[in-house]
Every structure is written in structure tokens, then in C-alpha cells.
Design an enzyme around this catalytic site. Structure first.
Site, PDB file in Angstrom:
ATOM      1  N   GLU A 273      38.435  30.843  40.845  1.00  0.00           N
ATOM      2  CA  GLU A 273      38.437  32.115  40.077  1.00  0.00           C
ATOM      3  C   GLU A 273      37.227  31.866  38.886  1.00  0.00           C
ATOM      4  OE1 GLU A 273      41.394  34.959  37.846  1.00  0.00           O
ATOM      5  OE2 GLU A 273      41.839  32.803  38.169  1.00  0.00           O
ATOM      6  N   LYS A 351      39.227  42.432  41.693  1.00  0.00           N
ATOM      7  CA  LYS A 351      40.768  42.056  41.533  1.00  0.00           C
ATOM      8  C   LYS A 351      41.716  43.387  41.613  1.00  0.00           C
ATOM      9  CE  LYS A 351      43.963  38.958  39.621  1.00  0.00           C
ATOM     10  NZ  LYS A 351      44.014  37.853  38.603  1.00  0.00           N
ATOM     11  N   CYS A 403      43.609  34.653  42.503  1.00  0.00           N
ATOM     12  CA  CYS A 403      44.808  33.852  41.760  1.00  0.00           C
ATOM     13  C   CYS A 403      46.008  34.621  41.894  1.00  0.00           C
ATOM     14  CB  CYS A 403      44.260  33.849  40.213  1.00  0.00           C
ATOM     15  SG  CYS A 403      45.097  32.785  39.055  1.00  0.00           S
TER      16      CYS A 403
END
Length: 535
Positions: A273, A351, A403
Site C-alpha cells: 500500500e 479503495k 489494507c
């Protein structure tokens, strides 16, 4: 004296329950957690609820939330001291309400179903706490079973909620055993043994069911594999500036070269990430910063010399003529066989499930001062992605939950419903400098594979970089807190069958909510019906 003794007993019970909660999950003492304690961790809570007073039960609930989550999430203090106070306050409030609801549910439910009612309330609470802006999956009891192959197998039917139900029900039966022991003045009788037997039977039946599910799912249908390299840079996320960014990229390049020299047939390379920090596409096109543009150019030149698809964590900035760019926490996919590298035309996933307060705060108009304070603090508020993107590269069909996203079962199953046959997770928990934090994250990530029967590759900043099999077991794992990489063969299933959980989702906690409401309603209706009859 009597009140003082009652207070000490109650407080001791809550402290003991909080300790069991802490130890059952991955923690600073036992990095993998003592999973077997998951079956008994809630028994002191249920016993306490039985003997507590309605007017004070919420105070002990606040103490439980403060102690259990304060110790469990102590690594949050590494991000900012305020965060640990926030989580302690938040779960003190949540658990005070939870204990009050548990007490009311116990008080009004039917005599033979009181502990079962509390079990359904607890499972409902675990589900509800994952919803909305403050949704937080850490601390669900099912995650204590992350190394139990049979509980992992059960998750393909009901998600992590089925192992969680196993833990909660077992604790409820054990609590019922202790209640009879207390009320019979510590003399064992036949009924005591019935509830002790129920506790043992509950543990054995759930694990036995998982054994048969595992046996049924043991046959694999894959014909080929795709070799994937996952890189772990082990960089300090608190260091900023172009010099630090350049050094980090060079380190990742060096690790990648080392990995490719030993695995030249690798088809896909994954970086963590925000491994490449400056917005790559934006700086190439806008060229407003010479140093960042040169870093982007050197990276793209590096990619053009490799015969592999690269999945890279990056900030993706979109300039739509507003005061500020729309910034996304993104995974950029570069394949020289399909995409232009110079100028860059990567395929992009942005995301969707952002971390509250540190990545996302949608209440700017309601709380403008708090929003401004967050912007001025050590946070980066991102725009929210909208699509469950699926990539098909080099024979592998995959999605890239970033994540925090792989801690939520329902979000990950939507990738699989969209066609993904593998998860490629990009994470950065390095800021916490905590093995417990990384192991807690891993304990949730394995369930995303077992729930959907798909493998996962995790490329993390400092750990845990690993390959997770489709049954949730760890196949490979790099050492944490060091520069490392793993090369793994991902099985490719041509005819992958969707699991019950993938198809239906969170049916179990929704059923639990309905059962809790039904049993409380029936219990409340009984005295009302009796009063009407006696009129």
C-alpha cells in the site's frame, strides 16, 4: 461491607473477562493468541450479567470496554496518542450499552433460554459494530480461531460469524454451568453435568462439523499456477519528502530484482500500500514538481525493462478543476503487454472501505471544526472508491482489497461475486511498529480466503507478507520487520464454485438479530398475557 465485597467480586470478574478477551486474540504476549480461550472468554461476562444489578451493570460494561479494547488495541497509540483514548472512550460507551441490553434481555427472556438469548445478543453486537462509518471488525470472537482449520472451514458456510457463534455459545453453556454451581453452593449435581456436557459438546460439534466441511472441500480442481512475487520493503512510514520516497523506491526495486533473479518465471510483482507515494499519473501529466516527475519517470523506465505485471500501491490524484484534487488510496496495475507505460495508462482500483477519521470523514458540513483539525493533523483524508474492480492479468483473475478492507467479510465477498478468483492485498501496518497489530490483521485476512475459498497474496510494508491458501491456512510467510519478499505459485481454478457465504453473505448475524428480538418479545409477552388473564 457487603456492597464493597460485591463491588470487588464484580470488578474482578470484569478484569478477568477482559484478560481472557485479550489473551485469546493475537497480543503482545502471545503473538498468535491463545485461541482455545475463545471458547471460554465470554463466560465470566455472562455470569456477571446474571448476578448484576440493572442500575449499575452499564458501569461494569464501560470498564470491560475500556480494559479489553484498551489493551487489545494498545498499538493505536503509535499512530497518535489521541487514538487510543478515542477507542477506549468509544468502546466504554458501546459496551456500557451492550451490558445494559444483555441484562434487560436476560431479565425478560424465557427461563430456559436466558443464556441463549444473551448469546444471540452478543453475536448481533459483533455484527452491528462492523457497520457504518465507525465499523470495526477487530475483536470479533471468531477471529480467535484463525489457526483452527475446522473453524476456518465452517466460515465458508456462515463467514467468521459461525466460528464466533461456536465461541459465544460455548461460553454461554459454561456460564450456565457456573450459575448452577454457585446456586447449589458449589455442590455438583446432575444438572451441573448437563451444562458442562453441553459446553464440551458445543466445542466438539462445531469442530466436528468443520472437519466434515473441510473433508468435502479438500479436492482441488486447479490445472495450472501463476507465480507471484510479493515484496516487503520495511520502510519507515513516518518519513516524508522526496529523498525518502526515492530511497524507498530504490530499495523496492532492488528487492524486486533479487526476487526476479531467483524466480525469473514470475508473472506478477506486488508492492505494498502506497509503496510509491507521489501520485504517479498526476505528476507525470502535470509536471508541477521536477523531482517527483523524475522519480515517476525513473520508475516507469524501470517497469518497461521488466517482463512482469506490476501491482503497486499509490496515491491516485484526479484533477477535475476543483480547489483540490480528488485523492484516492489506490492499486495501480501496469502490464507492459497490455498498457502503455510511458505515458502511464495503468488500470486502477480505488479503495472503497476507508479507515474512519484517518482516511475518511464524511461529516465535513456537520462537524467543520473537527474536519479542519483532521486535515491539519497526521491524517490524509481520501476520496472514496465506488467499484469492486477485478483484474485479469497473466492468467490470474484477482482483486486488490487495500489494507483495512480485508478485515471485512462482506466487502471481500463482493469482489468474488464480481468474478475475482484471488485476493491480492496491499497493506501498511508499519506505522504501528507492533507485531500484535500485524498478527491481528492477519488473523482476519485468513478468513477472507476461507470464507470464499480463494487464495490470497499479501504484500505489506513490514508484515505479514504471505500466501494464504484457499482454506485459510498459511502457505508461506516472510519474517516481519525486515526487507523481504516471497515467491509463490497461485493455483488457478477454471471452474470455481461459489461458497454459501459468498452467495448469501451475513445471513447468520441477521438471523441472530431476529432470534434475539423474538426471544425477548416472547419473554416480555408472557407476564403481560398472565396479567391480562388474571384480570
Amino acid at each position: 461491607m457487603k456492597n464493597k465485597r460485591r463491588f470487588l467480586l464484580s470488578a474482578s470478574c470484569i478484569v478477568f473477562a477482559s484478560l481472557l478477551f485479550y489473551l485469546s486474540h493475537p497480543n503482545a504476549i502471545f503473538s498468535s493468541g491463545l485461541g482455545f480461550l475463545g471458547y471460554v472468554a465470554l463466560a465470566p461476562v455472562f455470569v456477571f450479567i446474571r448476578y448484576s444489578r440493572t442500575k449499575t451493570v452499564w458501569l461494569y460494561g464501560a470498564l470491560y470496554g475500556l480494559l479489553s479494547y484498551g489493551s487489545f488495541c494498545s498499538w493505536l497509540a503509535s499512530f497518535h496518542p489521541l487514538t487510543i483514548y478515542l477507542i477506549c472512550f468509544l468502546y466504554a460507551v458501546i459496551c456500557s450499552l451492550l451490558f445494559l441490553v444483555l441484562k434487560l434481555a436476560y431479565s425478560v427472556s424465557l427461563a430456559g433460554l436466558k443464556f441463549f438469548t444473551m448469546a444471540t445478543v452478543w453475536l448481533s453486537y459483533e455484527y452491528i459494530k462492523t457497520l457504518g462509518f465507525l465499523g470495526f471488525s477487530y475483536g470479533i470472537m471468531g477471529y480467535t480461531q484463525w489457526q483452527n482449520p475446522y473453524m476456518l472451514s465452517l466460515s465458508s458456510l456462515g463467514g467468521v460469524w459461525l466460528p464466533s457463534l461456536a465461541c459465544i455459545l460455548s461460553s454461554a453453556f459454561l456460564a450456565r454451568f457456573f450459575q448452577d454451581l454457585i446456586e447449589n453452593k458449589k455442590k455438583l449435581c446432575v444438572r451441573n453435568f448437563i451444562f458442562l456436557f453441553c459446553f464440551c459438546a458445543s466445542v466438539l460439534l462445531f469442530n466436528g462439523a468443520g472437519f466434515f466441511v473441510r473433508l468435502f472441500n479438500s479436492a482441488s480442481s486447479y490445472q495450472k499456477t501463476v507465480k507471484v512475487i510479493a515484496v516487503q520493503g520495511n520502510v519507515d512510514p513516518w518519513k516524508g519528502g522526496i529523498a525518502s520516497y526515492s530511497a524507498n523506491v530504490k530499495s523496492l526495486m532492488s528487492l524486486t530484482d533479487e526476487a526476479l533473479s531467483q524466480s525469473p518465471d514470475a508473472q506478477i510483482v506486488v508492492w505494498p500500500e502506497t509503496a510509491f507515494v507521489p501520485p504517479l499519473v498526476y505528476h507525470y501529466n502535470a509536471r508541477v514538481d521536477y523531482d517527483r516527475y523524475q522519480l515517476v519517470l525513473s520508475f516507469l523506465t524501470y517497469l518497461s525493462q521488466k517482463d512482469a505485471c506490476f501491482v503497486v500501491g499509490n496515491q491516485h490524484s484526479v484533477d477535475e478543476g476543483k480547489k483540490y484534487t480528488d485523492d484516492y488510496n489506490a492499486a495501480l496495475v501496469f502490464d507492459p503487454k497490455e498498457n502503455f507505460l510511458i505515458p502511464p495508462e495503468p488500470e486502477i482500483y480505488t479503495k472503497q472501505h476507508l479507515v474512519p477519521f484517518t482516511e475518511w470523514f464524511p461529516y465535513e458540513k456537520i462537524f467543520p471544526h473537527l474536519y479542519k483539525a483532521l486535515l491539519q493533523g497526521d491524517t490524509h483524508l481520501w476520496s472514496q472508491g465506488k467499484e469492486c474492480t477485478v483484474f485479469e492479468k497473466r492468467g490470474l483473475v484477482f482483486s486488490t482489497p487495500i489494507c483495512f478492507e480485508d478485515t471485512f467479510g462482506d466487502g471481500c465477498r463482493r469482489f468474488v461475486l464480481n468474478g475475482a478468483k484471488c485476493f491480492v492485498n496491499l497493506s501498511n501496518d508499519a506505522w504501528a511498529a507492533s507485531l500484535a497489530c500485524q498478527m491481528q490483521h492477519l488473523s482476519m485476512a485468513v478468513f477472507r480466503s476461507s470464507e470464499n475459498r480463494v487464495p490470497s497474496v499479501r504484500s505489506t510494508a513490514s508484515g505479514m507478507t504471505c500466501l494464504i491458501n484457499s482454506d485459510g491456512s498459511l502457505a508461506q510467510c516472510a519474517e516481519p520487520f525486515c526487507k523481504a519478499w516471497i515467491s509463490c505459485d497461485i493455483p488457478v481454478e477454471e471452474d470455481m464454485k461459489l461458497t454459501l457465504y459468498t452467495k448469501v453473505g451475513d445471513w447468520l448475524p441477521l438471523l441472530s438479530i431476529l432470534l434475539a428480538l423474538l426471544m425477548v418479545s416472547l419473554g416480555a409477552a408472557k407476564p403481560l398475557a398472565r396479567a391480562i388473564k388474571n384480570r
